[in-house]
Design a protein around this motif. Structure first.
Motif, PDB file in Angstrom:
ATOM      1  N   UNK A  83     -26.851  27.304  46.600  1.00 46.36           N
ATOM      2  CA  UNK A  83     -26.626  28.319  45.356  1.00 46.36           C
ATOM      3  C   UNK A  83     -25.625  27.761  44.559  1.00 46.36           C
ATOM      4  N   UNK A  84     -25.557  28.207  43.487  1.00 44.34           N
ATOM      5  CA  UNK A  84     -25.405  27.646  42.337  1.00 44.34           C
ATOM      6  C   UNK A  84     -24.197  28.556  41.868  1.00 44.34           C
ATOM      7  N   UNK A  85     -23.261  28.890  41.717  1.00 43.06           N
ATOM      8  CA  UNK A  85     -21.894  27.623  41.715  1.00 43.06           C
ATOM      9  C   UNK A  85     -21.373  27.308  42.804  1.00 43.06           C
ATOM     10  N   UNK A  86     -21.553  28.549  44.023  1.00 39.71           N
ATOM     11  CA  UNK A  86     -20.953  28.784  45.183  1.00 39.71           C
ATOM     12  C   UNK A  86     -20.768  27.640  46.158  1.00 39.71           C
ATOM     13  N   UNK A  87     -22.178  26.897  46.126  1.00 41.90           N
ATOM     14  CA  UNK A  87     -22.040  25.864  46.923  1.00 41.90           C
ATOM     15  C   UNK A  87     -20.961  24.591  46.641  1.00 41.90           C
ATOM     16  N   UNK A  88     -20.988  25.081  45.330  1.00 43.28           N
ATOM     17  CA  UNK A  88     -19.990  23.837  44.233  1.00 43.28           C
ATOM     18  C   UNK A  88     -18.909  24.333  44.021  1.00 43.28           C
ATOM     19  N   UNK A  89     -18.623  25.077  44.070  1.00 48.69           N
ATOM     20  CA  UNK A  89     -16.716  25.483  43.895  1.00 48.69           C
ATOM     21  C   UNK A  89     -16.055  25.005  45.804  1.00 48.69           C
ATOM     22  N   UNK A  90     -17.072  25.705  46.964  1.00 53.41           N
ATOM     23  CA  UNK A  90     -16.419  25.242  48.482  1.00 53.41           C
ATOM     24  C   UNK A  90     -16.158  24.155  48.614  1.00 53.41           C
TER      25      UNK A  90
END
Ligand code: AMP
Length: 354
Positions: free
Chosen positions: A224-231
């Protein structure tokens, strides 16, 4: 809602040796088309103008029908065209979203795999919660009043299904501040759901009314974007990180710890049993329970998708679980066509199309 007996009347007029499997070109269409072909059915894909290339390139469809807009599928002449071709439609996530659950229930005469009464229970958050609650699944806590927020919550808006536009808040002030920025009318409904910390599992089940069995065919995690990128950048972003969003952009394969399988199967069986009590004859075919497993190894279910989900696209050639059940590649798309084939053999199509 179109009475069941009208749909069954149309089905009775079908040439059984000419049954054709059709779906709209998006979501899990490639898998559904391949599955139909593997089971010996003719197939049709209905494409939105400009997207034909994908379906032509893979060469999986016997016929390709083009529309300007997916809602055109509801037009009388279009539906008659499908009925003439002895079409059974396979609904998928985009199919339901683009055409709208209410319009499908009230205007779609073409026989559709599964029980169309499920659309109502799946698309209404209150009904969905009642269903899962009665099935004795553990659900995230919900807060009626923003003033009661005492932990991290996810604010879910009805139009924001699919994770876009959700906001997170840890207390009433944070909620007010973020909610004000959205400039919504006072009438805009929302659900305040506890944000569950744990690991996500989206098991893909298939219920066959012919064998009265719930099969676990596969499992995924949504990317999921952007939550998986933020991590990935959490140590840099720290205090200045953007509001996380949860838009599905892809899917990752997963298997669950084997000792958790009994509970996963039990949840699927409970959901089916309860669906029979709530909307007879209940859920038919593929479904997915969206869960988070906590550190206490408890599954918290936050949603159900009562149809084929896109995470099954990982397993067109079968999954670690489907390989234990079947000695051949068995995708969810193929499993749907297998059920239709078995129903045809037993002269009981009306048990899988209602
Ligand atoms: P949904 O639209 O309900 O499928 O939610 C979109 C995504 O938000 C999910 O795939 C999860 O990653 C996340 N999510 C939804 N509800 C919760 C919850 N109660 N706790 C934690 N994450 C959630």
């Amino acid at each position: 809602m179109i009475p069941r007996k009208e749909i069954h009347h149309i089905l009775e007029g079908y040439a059984k040796e000419e049954i054709t499997i059709a779906t709209i070109g998006s979501h899990t269409a490639l898998q559904i088309l391949k599955g139909a072909r593997d089971e010996g059915f003719k197939n049709i894909v209905i494409c939105k103008k400009g997207t034909e290339e994908v379906y032509q390139q893979f060469g999986l469809a016997d016929e390709l029908l083009t529309v300007e807009n997916f809602k055109q599928v509801l037009e009388k002449e279009f539906q008659e065209q499908l009925i003439e071709r002895n079409v059974i439609l396979i609904p998928h996530g985009s199919f339901v979203e683009y055409i709208s659950p209410v319009r499908i229930e009230n205007e779609m005469f073409v026989p559709m795999f599964g029980n169309r009464a499920v659309l109502d229970w799946e698309s209404d958050r209150k009904k969905e919660r009642e269903w899962l609650d009665r099935a004795e699944l553990r659900l995230p806590m919900e807060f009626k009043d923003p003033a009661d927020i005492d932990r991290l919550v996810m604010v879910k808006f009805p139009g924001a299904k699919g994770g876009k536009g959700y906001i997170l808040a840890s207390n009433p002030d944070e909620f007010e501040e973020k909610h004000k920025k959205l400039n919504l009318s006072d009438k805009e409904e929302f659900t305040l759901q506890e944000y569950v910390i744990g690991t996500r599992f989206y098991p893909h089940y298939f219920y066959s009314p012919l064998t009265d069995r719930v099969e676990l065919l596969s499992m995924d995690i949504r990317y999921e974007s952007n939550v998986d990128g933020i991590s990935r950048l959490s140590y840099i972003l720290q205090d200045s990180h953007p509001e996380p969003s949860f838009v599905v952009t892809g899917n990752l394969p997963v298997v669950v710890r084997e000792s958790l399988l009994p509970r996963i199967l039990e949840m699927g069986q409970n959901v089916i049993k309860t669906s029979r009590e709530l909307f007879s004859p209940g859920l038919i075919g593929p479904f997915c329970i969206e869960t988070i497993c906590t550190e206490n190894l408890e599954f918290i279910a936050f949603e159900i998708s009562a149809r084929i989900v896109a995470g099954t696209n990982l397993y067109i050639n079968g999954s670690p679980y489907s390989q234990l059940l079947y000695q051949e590649p068995m995708s969810t798309g193929r499993r749907i066509s297998r059920e239709i084939k078995e129903a045809l053999r037993e002269d009981s199509l009306d048990r899988v199309i209602c």
